[in-house]
Design a protein around this motif. Structure first.
Motif, short mmCIF file in Angstrom:
data_model
loop_
_atom_site.label_atom_id
_atom_site.label_comp_id
_atom_site.label_asym_id
_atom_site.label_seq_id
_atom_site.Cartn_x
_atom_site.Cartn_y
_atom_site.Cartn_z
N LEU A 1 55.70 93.59 65.20
CA LEU A 1 56.82 94.54 65.61
C LEU A 1 58.25 93.91 66.01
O LEU A 1 58.98 94.98 66.26
N ARG A 2 58.14 92.42 65.80
CA ARG A 2 59.50 92.52 65.15
C ARG A 2 59.38 91.25 63.73
O ARG A 2 60.59 92.37 62.70
N GLU A 3 59.14 90.11 63.44
CA GLU A 3 59.30 89.76 62.34
C GLU A 3 58.27 90.82 61.59
O GLU A 3 58.65 91.01 60.24
N GLY A 4 56.88 91.03 61.65
CA GLY A 4 56.26 91.86 61.12
C GLY A 4 57.54 93.11 60.65
O GLY A 4 57.35 93.78 59.23
N THR B 1 56.77 78.27 69.09
CA THR B 1 57.33 77.69 67.89
C THR B 1 57.16 78.62 66.75
O THR B 1 56.58 79.87 66.87
N HIS B 2 57.84 78.78 65.93
CA HIS B 2 57.83 79.65 64.54
C HIS B 2 58.12 79.07 63.40
O HIS B 2 58.93 78.79 63.09
N PHE B 3 57.28 79.72 62.37
CA PHE B 3 56.67 78.75 60.96
C PHE B 3 56.31 79.99 59.75
O PHE B 3 55.69 80.88 59.87
N HIS B 4 57.41 79.99 58.85
CA HIS B 4 57.30 80.45 58.10
C HIS B 4 56.61 80.19 56.92
O HIS B 4 56.02 78.88 57.29
N ASP B 5 55.87 80.81 56.11
CA ASP B 5 54.80 80.25 55.37
C ASP B 5 54.98 80.06 53.76
O ASP B 5 54.48 80.09 53.03
N GLY C 1 56.33 85.62 54.81
CA GLY C 1 56.02 86.03 56.48
C GLY C 1 55.66 84.87 57.30
O GLY C 1 56.08 84.01 56.79
N ILE C 2 55.20 84.75 58.51
CA ILE C 2 54.25 83.17 59.05
C ILE C 2 53.23 83.72 59.76
O ILE C 2 52.40 83.70 59.20
N THR C 3 52.64 82.83 60.57
CA THR C 3 51.54 82.05 60.38
C THR C 3 50.52 83.40 61.28
O THR C 3 51.10 84.67 61.90
CU CU Z 1 61.10 84.36 61.44
#
Ligand code: CU
Ligand code: HCA
Length: 408
Positions: free
Chosen positions: A11-14, A192-196, A228-230
């Protein structure tokens, strides 16, 4: 590695995903589903983004969910005040620290970033609200600079510092090294925050946990900016193998598929065919809840002991194993298992199973008449699979019509 927390950012990054537009009803449905899954935190779009973002943030804070509600804002006083006003449990502050972001985005020096960060952290803490400070684009920031910054935040009483691979270029080894070093510098939790972008988002999260990180950002199906992310589901697949007891007792894994379906529908995408646990290759040939397809050559061993070819037990995720028999590489044991699934096990001898399965020797004499019903009546599974791909009901009807013939 064993005990980690999930900061769920669908509901934020998404919301930064190209297709995402969540109205309040959808946000509430997703928030409740995430809560039911058991995520520790739900992160929401900044209330500064728009009036609806502000109202929705307030509304979600009032749902009384078990998960803590966070909102994600730029590191400045006005944003922090708005965030606190919404009634969130925690505020995630972010500011860019790479030379790119300092030069092309906000134009602030490291000293300025530091004094703003300390002021904002102090304010949020004074309101009794949890606070995290994150440096955007951490892996392309000066290491000494960000370590000093994190240390200052730690001293100021921040609950977590955040490391973000904003552009998705970090490798598991880079992650391990940075987190290990940071772990030696601060006492607070590490998010931690990882983009793919380079396909490392799950591996990087695992590396981060190995190096002492405590929190991982995820989104359902990984939706977020760019690719996106993990992804939550893939991280669960990874971690149920690494830390089975913790993951199975803490998270409601059986709710994963419905959660993914909810989000996939909301953003109008399909669940990727090769998605861990819930993807198409597992579910394609699946009537009702039979899942996880395995190619024929491995079927015998799988049926004898699933661990031979499986690292994850589908039952942990509320699914049943389905051994695909619709292939020319299938062995007769798989056909036998399907006959048993159809409840006809006691009516077939092993020789009859082998007959309906069809010996490859006969395939040379088998002629395709082009008439599907004739094919179904006369074909044996092996011969037919040599002619065209079979669907689940093809093999089932071959089995059933053979069974009917047995009775006359
Ligand atoms: Cu991000
Ligand atoms: C953003 C960028 C961000 C922030 C991550 C974080 C990133 O959309 O603000 O707060 O740790 O990838 O850097 O998502």
């Amino acid at each position: 590695v064993g005990r980690f927390k999930i900061i769920e950012s669908t509901l934020r990054e998404g919301e930064q995903f190209a297709n995402a537009f969540f109205d309040i009803d959808t946000k509430i449905k997703i928030a409740k589903a995430l809560d039911n899954f058991g995520v520790d935190y739900i992160e929401l779009t900044s209330p500064v983004a728009s009036q609806a973002s502000y109202d929705d943030c307030k509304a979600i804070c009032q749902l009384g969910l078990k998960a803590k509600i966070l909102t994600h804002v730029r590191c400045n006083m006005e944003d922090a005040k708005k965030a606190v006003e919404c009634g969130v449990d925690g505020v995630d502050l972010v500011i860019g620290t790479s030379s790119f972001l300092r030069e092309y985005s906000h134009g602030k020096s490291m000293d300025m970033i530091r004094s703003i960060a300390l002021e904002v952290i102090d304010y949020v803490k004074s309101k009794g609200v949890e606070v995290r400070f994150s440096s955007e684009d951490s892996f392309r920031s000066n290491l000494v600079d960000i370590l000093h910054l994190y240390q200052a935040c730690d001293k100021a009483g921040v609950d977590r510092v955040g490391v973000a691979d904003t552009v998705g270029g970090a490798t598991p080894r880079m992650v391990y090294d940075l987190i290990r070093t940071l772990r030696g510098c601060v006492g607070c939790d590490i998010e931690t925050h990882f983009h793919d972008d380079t396909g490392c988002a799950v591996a990087n999260a695992h590396s981060a946990l190995e190096a002492g990180a405590t929190h991982v950002d995820t989104s359902v199906l990984g939706i977020g900016e760019r690719n996106g992310i993990t992804p939550l589901g893939a991280l669960m697949a990874r971690m149920v193998v690494t830390a089975p007891d913790y993951v199975k007792s803490k998270y409601n894994l059986k709710a994963l598929k419905s959660l993914e379906t909810l989000v996939a529908d909301a953003v109008q995408v399909n669940i990727p065919f090769n998605n861990p646990v819930t993807g198409f290759c597992h579910t394609y040939l699946v009537p009702a809840n039979l899942e996880i397809g395995i190619a024929g050559i491995h079927a015998k061993a799988i049926l004898a002991n699933p661990s031979t070819y499986e690292i994850i037990d589908p039952h942990d995720f509320g699914m049943t194993r389905y051994v695909s028999i619709n292939s020319r590489i299938t062995g007769w044991n798989a056909v036998k298992a399907r006959i048993e699934q159809l409840g006809l096990g006691s009516e077939f001898s092993d020789d009859q199973v082998k007959e309906v399965y069809g010996s490859p020797l006969f395939s040379a004499v088998f002629h395709c008449t082009g008439d599907i019903d004739t094919m179904r009546r006369t074909a044996k599974i092996k011969q037919m699979a040599d002619i065209r791909p079979l669907a689940i009901d093809d093999t089932d009807s071959i089995i059933r019509s053979y069974h009917l013939d047995l009775q006359v």
